[in-house]
Design a protein around this motif. Sequence first.
Motif, PDB file in Angstrom:
ATOM      1  N   TYR B   4       6.412 -19.849  -7.339  1.00 29.51           N
ATOM      2  CA  TYR B   4       5.556 -20.558  -6.495  1.00 29.51           C
ATOM      3  C   TYR B   4       5.358 -19.882  -5.033  1.00 29.51           C
ATOM      4  N   PHE B   8       1.824 -18.580  -3.615  1.00 26.51           N
ATOM      5  CA  PHE B   8       1.119 -19.276  -2.405  1.00 26.51           C
ATOM      6  C   PHE B   8       1.052 -18.316  -1.319  1.00 26.51           C
ATOM      7  N   LYS B  11      -2.099 -16.218  -1.828  1.00 23.20           N
ATOM      8  CA  LYS B  11      -3.250 -17.247  -1.766  1.00 23.20           C
ATOM      9  C   LYS B  11      -3.401 -17.488  -0.381  1.00 23.20           C
ATOM     10  N   ASP B 318      -6.907 -24.185  -5.924  1.00 24.25           N
ATOM     11  CA  ASP B 318      -5.686 -23.248  -6.225  1.00 24.25           C
ATOM     12  C   ASP B 318      -4.398 -23.649  -6.316  1.00 24.25           C
ATOM     13  N   ILE B 319      -4.163 -24.373  -5.411  1.00 27.70           N
ATOM     14  CA  ILE B 319      -2.635 -24.989  -5.252  1.00 27.70           C
ATOM     15  C   ILE B 319      -2.543 -25.974  -6.206  1.00 27.70           C
TER      16      ILE B 319
END
Lengths: 335, 334
Positions: B4, B8, B11, B318-319
């Motif tokens: 993750y 992230f 992103k 997105d998250i």
Amino acid sequence: MTTPMLEVKGLSTKYVTRFKENVYAVDNVSLSLEEGQSLGIAGESGCGKSTLALSLMGYYFPPLHYMKGDIIVDGKNISGLAPDEVRRSILGNEIAYIPQSAMNALNPTQKIINFIEDVIHAHNPDMSKMEIYQLAAERFETLGLSADVLKMHSVELSGGMKQRTVIAVSTILSPKVLIADEPSSALDVTSQKMVIKMFRELMDKGFIKSMIFITHELPLLYNVTDRIMVMYAGRIVESGTAEEMVFDPVHPYSKGLMNSIIVPESGVRDNKLTAIPGTPPNLKKPPSGCRFAARCRLATDECRKSEPKVQHFGSNRNYRCRLTEAQLREEHSND
Amino acid sequence: MKGYRKYFGKKIIWLIITFIAAVLLNFILPRLLPGDPVAVITARTAQGVSEASAVKQIYEDYASKFGINKPMHVQFFSYCKNALKGDFGLSFSQYPRPVSDIIHDAIWWTICLQFPAIVIGWFIGNFLGVLAAYIRKGFDKILMPIFLFFSSIPAFGMAIILLVIFGIHFKIAPTSGGYGFDLIPSFSFKFIGSVISHYHLPFWSIVLISIGAQAVGMRSMSIYELNADYVKYSRFMGICDRKIVGYVFRNAMLPQITGLALSVGTMVGGALVSEIVFSYPGLGTVIYQAVTMSDYPLLSATTLIITIMVLIVSFGIDIIYAFIDPRIKAAQFD
Ligand SMILES: Nc1ncnc2c1ncn2[C@@H]1O[C@H](COP(=O)(O)OP(=O)(O)OP(=O)(O)O)[C@@H](O)[C@H]1O
Ligand SMILES: [Mg+2]
């Protein structure tokens, strides 16, 4: 005699394609499976093995259609039941299925345990999540899978693990009949061995009462099953015990299938490698007469004209050919 | 968690890059517009003044007030500094009203109109899409052309159609504004009732457009999912159709969520145009006025606010997506 776990009489099914053509993929198949028995079904690609597996479950949806025949599960004829009734009371519960593409059989976005909950709740709505988890964890560990797998998604598992997980999930409700369609074909040898071992355990521990194992590798069945049926173009062409079928096939097709094996299982004789010439017939217009005639070395005009009858010999051996057992043996020994 | 973090991290880097690009473009583009707005204001103030040097004096006065006599990069840095404080300068067209004040009045109209409309349209569209894929037959044959129609007309087209049918022909809904022109915003029943009746047409025009666009995509995704092996396997394990449609809905929706993150900008753009058609007192109408009057402090501030909102929303999507699709986690481990 005790009631067989599964008895099938004269089952025929067909696909109806988008262009309204009929594909007669299962033609007049009968079989009987006793408690504790495992049955192997072998045949070339496209001969209708997967279709037979689907047809045996008595639940049909397009493009597959039921034509005729009876399916009797532990004394209960399910062919007359409404489809929803079959799905609710039989599928997953009495008859379980492992699809050919078991690698993709699990929903990628669902945890294994949640799928097991859905399967169990479909048949037993009152069982609590806690009980289900305990049952599943215990079952997974008995079968040599970690209970941690339950909390995972299928994408987190390797191919072999996925395959074994699907097997464990399919049999979670201890079905009477397990139908496994090529459960080991996509695996390497080690994983194959583990899968085979798992099936034995399922049977020994009573998690399944009987099993149908489908494969295109006939010799593989020798170590796994009690009886073997050879299928060709939608029909059963020969059946007998595993031993008899592997070492002493009489039907020209079974014989050819045995000789075309690339890697002989240990314990099964060395083969001279000879592929069966030609390809299986188009099942949209199956040929009249014997369906194997076009590829058969022994075929005569008579074979192409009239359907061969099923002949019996030995304790329980059947084959579908016009020639007698003696004639066939004579021909095979000339090779 | 490592998977993750990497996801992230990537992103967030993209968010920052897009953000910087957006701020730069927002600053530069309006200043490239033809016309000299300061001259317009000067002309307005200087009406009746005939002396050329006095007019020039007024012009220079305004120019230094708006800061446009300084070099571009100086303007940009003071713009950034002030923007951080929420100060976007004074509007040209509504001088001397501060830009932030105009935006403050308009932004809630836009958020309250667009957010529910896009979300509701998205859910209804996806739900109808999966239903059309599952039921097929007549249901699909009727719905599909309607979806296609809705998804292919532009937002203002839908707004005009609704306006003509319900506003002008049937006269059951007001055709412009956010509330009755004779009312003063307050918490009275009369005012709230008026707001609600003005809300309908712009709201439904946005909802219908989103339904169309989502349903078409969702239908084909669902048809694809319905043929997936896990659907067949679930059936043969005795699981009921309702549950299976649930699996399909979830899995087909995942690409739709990424789709939403990508298209939220377009959707907001379309919705802003619907606001203009209905003269809705939101940011869309403000932008329109700012453009027609070359009010570039106002224009760049509104576009900046909208860009930031869109960036934040798509980042948020997105998250969320990463948490509901386990494949993301697995993929980042590879
Ligand atoms: N959905 C379908 N629609 C029409 N025909 C089909 C469909 N699925 C399979 N068939 C046809 O039915 C026949 C039997 O297919 P089936 O999948 O049962 O073969 P198989 O023995 O399992 O082969 P394999 O070893 O490759 O899995 C083939 O001729 C195939 O073309
Ligand atoms: Mg198959």
